[in-house]
Scaffold this motif. Structure first.
Motif, short mmCIF file in Angstrom:
data_model
loop_
_atom_site.label_atom_id
_atom_site.label_comp_id
_atom_site.label_asym_id
_atom_site.label_seq_id
_atom_site.Cartn_x
_atom_site.Cartn_y
_atom_site.Cartn_z
N ASP A 182 0.93 -1.12 -0.10
CA ASP A 182 0.01 -0.11 0.04
C ASP A 182 0.95 1.28 0.12
O ASP A 182 1.47 1.64 0.92
CB ASP A 182 -0.82 0.21 1.32
N THR A 206 -7.52 8.73 -2.95
CA THR A 206 -8.19 9.69 -2.16
C THR A 206 -7.23 10.55 -1.57
O THR A 206 -7.41 11.99 -1.29
CB THR A 206 -8.91 9.20 -1.21
N LYS A 207 -6.02 10.27 -1.33
CA LYS A 207 -4.88 10.93 -0.29
C LYS A 207 -4.32 11.75 -1.25
O LYS A 207 -4.41 12.67 -2.17
CB LYS A 207 -4.41 9.84 0.45
C1 PLP Z 1 -7.12 5.94 3.32
C2 PLP Z 1 -6.38 4.86 3.28
C3 PLP Z 1 -6.91 3.44 2.67
C4 PLP Z 1 -8.40 3.39 2.27
O1 PLP Z 1 -8.43 4.33 1.22
P1 PLP Z 1 -10.06 4.88 1.04
O2 PLP Z 1 -9.73 5.52 -0.15
O3 PLP Z 1 -10.41 5.73 2.20
O4 PLP Z 1 -10.92 3.72 1.02
C5 PLP Z 1 -5.68 2.54 2.63
N1 PLP Z 1 -4.83 2.47 3.03
C6 PLP Z 1 -4.13 3.74 3.59
C7 PLP Z 1 -2.60 3.60 4.05
C8 PLP Z 1 -4.71 4.85 3.76
O5 PLP Z 1 -4.26 6.03 4.19
#
Ligand code: PLP
Length: 393
Positions: A182, A206-207
Motif C-alpha cells: 500500500d 483519495t489521499k
Molecule cells: C485511506 C487509506 C486507505 C483506504 O482508502 P479509501 O480511499 O479511504 O478507501 C488505505 N490505506 C491507507 C494507507 C490509507 O491511508
C-alpha cells in the motif's frame, strides 16, 4: 509518451487521448454506456474481438487516462482503478485469493484494512497472520504452505514504521507468494515499490494522488498477468466497485502537481517534526526523516524524503492529546490525509477505535498519540496552532 520522461513530465502528459475537438485539458467522459455502430460491432465488443468501451463499470476513457498516468508514475505494466482505496484492497484479495488461502500482513495497517482482513475475509476462510512491520524474520516465520499474499503498508499509519520492501519481496518470492504494498503515504513521487521487487501496488487515490481532499478513488497496479488475467479486473467489472469518471478526472488533474506537492509536504513535515521533538510535553515523535526514527537509514534508502505524515505522543495520554485537538483553530480535525490543508487525528478514538485495545497496544497506538498530516500552510502558522494545546498540557 516516452518512458524516458521524468515523473513530473509523465504526470502532466501521460494518458491524454484527444477527442475530435482537440481539447488541451483532459476531457471528462460522463457516460455510463457507449454506443455501437451496429449489431456486429456490439457482439465484437462483448466477445473481446474488438477493443473498445462498452459500459463504465468495465472501462471509461477518463478512467483509462487515470490508469495510464498512474501506471507510468509507478513504473507498472498495468493499473486498474477502483472506487476507493479499500475497494482496491478488496479487489486485490477477491481477484487473487480463494477460501483456504493464507495472508501474512503487517500489524501496522490502516484501521479499515485490519478490519477487512481480520473480520470480513476471515468469514470467507481467508486467514491472516499479523506480524511486526519491521521484523523481516517474523514475516518469514509466519509463512506457511497456503500463504499466497504478503501485505504491507510503508510508512505505516499512524506510526510511520518503515518496512524493508526489497527484503519482504525476497520472502514472498521464496514462499511463492505475492507481495502487495500500500503506497498511499509516499505516492510514486517518493517511493516505487515495484522497482524494489513488489508484485502489486495498492493506492488510496483519495489521499496524495488527488491531493485536495475532494473525491475517493483507488487503484491496483502490477504485471498484466496478475492484474488483468488473474482476476483483479475481472472481480471489478463483475462486482462493480469501479472508479467514477468524474472522480478519475479530479484525480488526474491532482496528479499533475504530485511531485511539487510531495516535496512541499515533506519539507513542512520535517520542520514540524523537528519542532515537536523539542516541545516539553511531547514524549516522542515518529517521522522517518528524523535521525531518531528507528528505521531512519532504511527510509533514506527506500524513499526520497520522509513524507508528509508526522505522529507524536503526548506525555499525559488521552487527556493531553484531546486538549491539543480541541485547541486548534486552523488545522482541520478530520481523519483524512494527503490534503493540502493540514489535518489532525487522534487515532485511538477515531481511525483505530474499532480495533481492540489489545491490538492497538500491540501496534503501539497509545492513547496519547496524535497524527498530523502536514499541509502546505506556512510552518509557523501550523506550529502556532499546535502550540496552544501543547503548552496547556
Ligand atoms: C485511506 C487509506 C486507505 C483506504 O482508502 P479509501 O480511499 O479511504 O478507501 C488505505 N490505506 C491507507 C494507507 C490509507 O491511508
Amino acid at each position: 509518451m516516452s518512458d524516458d520522461f521524468e515523473l513530473e513530465t509523465l504526470a502532466l502528459h501521460t494518458g491524454i487521448h484527444r477527442s475530435q475537438f482537440n481539447e488541451h485539458s483532459e476531457a471528462l467522459y460522463l457516460t455510463s454506456s457507449f454506443v455501437f455502430d451496429n449489431a456486429a460491432q456490439a457482439a465484437a465488443r462483448f466477445s473481446g474481438a474488438e477493443p473498445g468501451n462498452i459500459y463504465s463499470r468495465f472501462t471509461n476513457p477518463t478512467v483509462t487516462a487515470f490508469e495510464e498516468r498512474l501506471a507510468a508514475l509507478e513504473g507498472a505494466e498495468t493499473c486498474v482503478a477502483t472506487s476507493s482505496g479499500m475497494s482496491a484492497i478488496l479487489a486485490c484479495v477477491m481477484g487473487l485469493l480463494s477460501a483456504g488461502d493464507h495472508v501474512v500482513a503487517s500489524r501496522s495497517l490502516f484501521g479499515a484494512t485490519v478490519s477487512l482482513f481480520n473480520n470480513i475475509l476471515r468469514r470467507f476462510d481467508i486467514e491472516t497472520t499479523f506480524v511486526s512491520a519491521t521484523d523481516v524474520a517474523a514475516w518469514e516465520a509466519a509463512v506457511k504452505p497456503g500463504t499466497k499474499l504478503l501485505f504491507v503498508e510503508t510508512p505505516s499509519n499512524p506510526l510511520t514504521e518503515i518496512s524493508d520492501i526489497a527484503a519482504l519481496a525476497a520472502v514472498a518470492k521464496k514462499a511463492g507468494a505475492w507481495l502487495a504494498v500500500d503506497n498511499c503515504f509516499c505516492s510514486p513521487a517518493l517511493q516505487r515499490p515495484l522497482d524494489l521487487g513488489a508484485d502489486l501496488v495498492i493506492h488510496s487515490a483519495t489521499k496524495y494522488l488527488e491531493g485536495q481532499g475532494r473525491v475517493l478513488g483507488g487503484a491496483v497496479l502490477g504485471k498484466r498477468n496478475l492484474v488483468m488475467e488473474q482476476g483483479v479486473f475481472g472481480f471489478l467489472r463483475t462486482a462493480g466497485p469501479s472508479l467514477s469518471p468524474f472522480n478519475a478526472w479530479v484525480i488526474l488533474k491532482g496528479m499533475e502537481t504530485l511531485k511539487i506537492r510531495m516535496e512541499a509536504h515533506s519539507a513542512n513535515a520535517l520542520q514540524i517534526a523537528r519542532w515537536l521533538e523539542v516541545q516539553p510535553n511531547v514524549a516522542r515523535v515518529h517521522y522517518p526523516g528524523l535521525p531518531s526514527h528507528p528505521q531512519y537509514e532504511l527510509a533514506k534508502r527506500q524513499q526520497k524524503t520522509g513524507g508528509g505524515i508526522v505522529s507524536f505522543e503526548l506525555k499525559n495520554g488521552k487527556e493531553a492529546a484531546w486538549r491539543v485537538v480541541d485547541s486548534v483553530c486552523m488545522i482541520s480535525i478530520t481523519a483524512n490525509l494527503g490534503d493540502v490543508k493540514s489535518t489532525l487525528t487522534h487515532p485511538a478514538t477515531t481511525t483505530h477505535a474499532r480495533i481492540s485495545q489489545e491490538s492497538r497496544d500491540a501496534a503501539g497506538i497509545t492513547d496519547g498519540l496524535l497524527r498530523i498530516a502536514v499541509g502546505l500552510e506556512a510552518v509557523k502558522d501550523i506550529e502556532a496552532d499546535l502550540a496552544r494545546g501543547l503548552s496547556a498540557t
